[in-house]
Scaffold this active site. Structure first.
Site, PDB file in Angstrom:
ATOM      1  N   LYS A   1      24.693  72.924  -7.575  1.00  0.00           N
ATOM      2  CA  LYS A   1      23.615  71.928  -7.583  1.00  0.00           C
ATOM      3  C   LYS A   1      22.296  72.681  -7.728  1.00  0.00           C
ATOM      4  CE  LYS A   1      21.856  68.029  -4.791  1.00  0.00           C
ATOM      5  NZ  LYS A   1      22.030  67.231  -3.558  1.00  0.00           N
TER       6      LYS A   1
ATOM      7  N   SER B   1      22.433  62.073  -4.055  1.00  0.00           N
ATOM      8  CA  SER B   1      21.636  62.838  -4.987  1.00  0.00           C
ATOM      9  C   SER B   1      22.435  63.875  -5.774  1.00  0.00           C
ATOM     10  CB  SER B   1      20.515  63.555  -4.239  1.00  0.00           C
ATOM     11  OG  SER B   1      21.055  64.539  -3.358  1.00  0.00           O
TER      12      SER B   1
ATOM     13  N   SER C   1      24.668  62.381   0.238  1.00  0.00           N
ATOM     14  CA  SER C   1      24.588  62.868  -1.148  1.00  0.00           C
ATOM     15  C   SER C   1      25.776  63.658  -1.665  1.00  0.00           C
ATOM     16  CB  SER C   1      23.328  63.703  -1.337  1.00  0.00           C
ATOM     17  OG  SER C   1      22.235  62.850  -1.482  1.00  0.00           O
TER      18      SER C   1
HETATM   19  N1  GLN Z   1      20.304  58.680  -0.424  1.00  0.00           N
HETATM   20  C1  GLN Z   1      19.721  59.311   0.719  1.00  0.00           C
HETATM   21  C2  GLN Z   1      18.262  59.571   0.468  1.00  0.00           C
HETATM   22  O1  GLN Z   1      17.798  59.166  -0.538  1.00  0.00           O
HETATM   23  C3  GLN Z   1      20.445  60.600   1.042  1.00  0.00           C
HETATM   24  C4  GLN Z   1      20.127  61.693   0.110  1.00  0.00           C
HETATM   25  C5  GLN Z   1      20.824  62.961   0.447  1.00  0.00           C
HETATM   26  O2  GLN Z   1      21.831  62.971   1.155  1.00  0.00           O
HETATM   27  N2  GLN Z   1      20.266  64.059  -0.027  1.00  0.00           N
HETATM   28  O3  GLN Z   1      17.570  60.156   1.229  1.00  0.00           O
END
Ligand code: GLN
Length: 486
Positions: free
Chosen positions: A76, A151, A175
């Site tokens: 990532k 994400s 995410s």
């Molecule tokens: N969807 C959540 C957010 O927008 C979690 C994102 C994540 O786990 N990095 O913060």
């Protein structure tokens, strides 16, 4: 060759069915051919990959190579990679080339794994659809009009499209698990502190945790084994030894007590998703497990508490991007204030700016007690719910996300609808517990994920439980039709 799992690649390399150079070349060609459809990579590191593959083949020929030697993976784009642009999905870091590797990357390099490239992601890991990336959205290989989740949407889509057999990802509120659910992949977020956060660009430091996304639990076990361990460079890293998670995958799960939280099957859960998850629970009963109803009464408060705590921490973490030291700088600043304001205003996207504003507000004098402190108290109650449930059960199971993948653009204008995507995943981050998602069925040809939440440091059991399920089901072996070309 792209259909091989990590376990099969490990065997194939040792049996000399193919070399690391061959499989790496094949995957690089496949990425070049197909990734235009998905946009799952921000950077492809062709030269680096070929050099690493040749070195891995050399090491393999000498024998005694680590398990992952010569196995191609992708990281990532939140993990710093020495000499390779690390953007975090943001214009702010579009020009950032770190002089060092994140500990996670260093661990894979030490094992002689091969880096195919850096995967696309929501900007600074903020999002649930991979639509906030500066590099454009990622498309779901199961239906390219749909989002892959976020994400870590690029890491999940790359595995689902068979561009990489495994990837690294991060999970602050879901995410790893939510994109795994939406793309029919297997993803695991470890216990907070199990994997070093050093060199992983910080979003919300008390929640962030790195983990693998792969095709199945066995492959996730291989990747996780290379990621974990104590790191003196991360003060929150747990002082626990490295562990081989592949060792007890085949243990029987007869007698396992599975907690089923009633709050995870209420309003807001898609009926077909619920049905697939119930089918999975029945499979576990056939394997000798026992289902026990549990209650996590503060479930409703997880999303609101997270959206105070995560933005608060993000507002502090992101203050380092000021246009002075590194990253984006605006053109012709009039003075220092103008330089700060325009560099941040132009470098950060809308969602990131929204989080910084919310977080700064929640931490400001006069509101700190009302919002931030209150959210921390709620966090404690959420953790307590799990501690009580784990007195009665070994693992907890439920849906990973409330519905299958949605259309690109469908929730973009409504942040609250987007935030509710993580309604079943966020609580584990607040509690610091490990969670994973694995394929458990399809609804209108879109994947559904089963979530397994484990007790602290119980990753080995979670992977064992998931592996046993994958021995008697084949959901994880179904592939998106868009990804089948040879
Ligand atoms: N969807 C959540 C957010 O927008 C979690 C994102 C994540 O786990 N990095 O913060």
């Amino acid at each position: 060759m792209h259909q091989l799992t990590i376990a099969e690649i490990i065997r194939g390399l040792r049996d000399k069915q193919f070399s690391s150079v061959e499989i790496t070349r094949h995957l690089l060609d496949r990425i070049q051919q197909l990734d235009g459809n998905y946009n799952s990579f921000i950077t492809v590191t062709e030269e680096l990959a070929m050099t690493q593959a040749a070195a891995a083949d050399e090491r393999l020929s000498k024998g005694e190579a680590p398990a992952l030697c010569g196995v191609p993976i992708a990281h990532k784009d939140i993990f710093c990679t020495s000499g390779v642009r690390t953007s975090c999905g943001s214009k702010m870091l579009d020009n950032f080339v770190p002089p060092y590797d994140a500990t996670v990357v260093e661990n894979f390099n030490a094992a002689s794994a091969v880096t195919l490239g850096k995967t696309n992601m929501d900007e600074f890991a903020m999002g649930s659809s991979n639509e906030t990336s500066f590099y454009g959205p990622v498309r779901n290989p199961w239906n390219t009009d749909c989002v892959p989740g976020g994400s870590s949407g690029g890491s999940a889509a790359a595995v689902a499209a068979q561009l990489a057999p495994g990837t690294t990802a991060t999970d602050t509120g879901g995410s790893i698990r939510q994109p795994a659910a939406l793309t029919n992949t297997t993803g695991l977020k470890p216990t907070y502190g199990r994997v070093s956060r050093w060199g992983m660009i910080a979003f919300a430091s008390s929640l962030d945790q790195a983990g693998p996304i792969a095709r199945n639990a066995e492959d996730a076990a291989y990747l996780l084994s290379a990621m974990v361990g104590h790191d003196p460079k991360d003060s929150t890293s747990l002082n626990r030894p490295v562990q081989d998670y592949t060792l007890n995958l085949n243990d029987s799960i007869a007698g396992l007590k599975i907690g089923v939280p009633k709050e995870y099957f209420g309003e807001g859960l898609n009926a077909d998703t619920a049905a697939r998850v119930q089918d999975a629970l029945k499979e576990f009963e056939k394997l000798g497990a026992e289902l026990v109803e549990v209650s996590l009464p503060h479930t409703d408060l997880a999303v609101p508490a997270y959206y105070v705590i995560a933005p608060a921490e993000a507002s502090a973490n992101l203050s380092r991007f000021d246009g002075v030291r590194y990253g984006y700088r605006c053109e012709d600043p009039q003075d220092l204030r103008d330089l700060y304001m325009r560099s941040r205003g132009e470098g950060f996207g809308d969602e990131v700016q929204r989080r910084i504003l919310v977080g700064t507000y929640a931490l400001s004098a006069g509101y700190y007690d009302a919002y931030y402190n209150k959210a921390q108290q709620v966090r404690r109650l959420i953790k307590q719910d799990f501690v009580q449930a784990f007195e009665k059960v070994d693992v907890i199971m439920g849906p990973t996300s409330p519905s299958p993948a949605f259309a690109l653009g469908a929730k973009k204008a409504d942040p609250v609808a987007m935030y509710l995507e993580d309604i079943y995943t966020i609580a584990t981050n607040l509690a610091g517990l490990p969670g994973m998602s694995l394929p458990c069925g399809l609804v209108n040809n879109l994947p559904v994920g089963l979530q397994i939440i484990g007790n602290y440091l119980d990753e080995a059991r979670m992977l064992n439980v998931a592996h046993q399920y994958q021995q008697v089901t084949d959901w994880h072996q179904q592939f998106a039709s868009s990804a089948s070309p040879a």
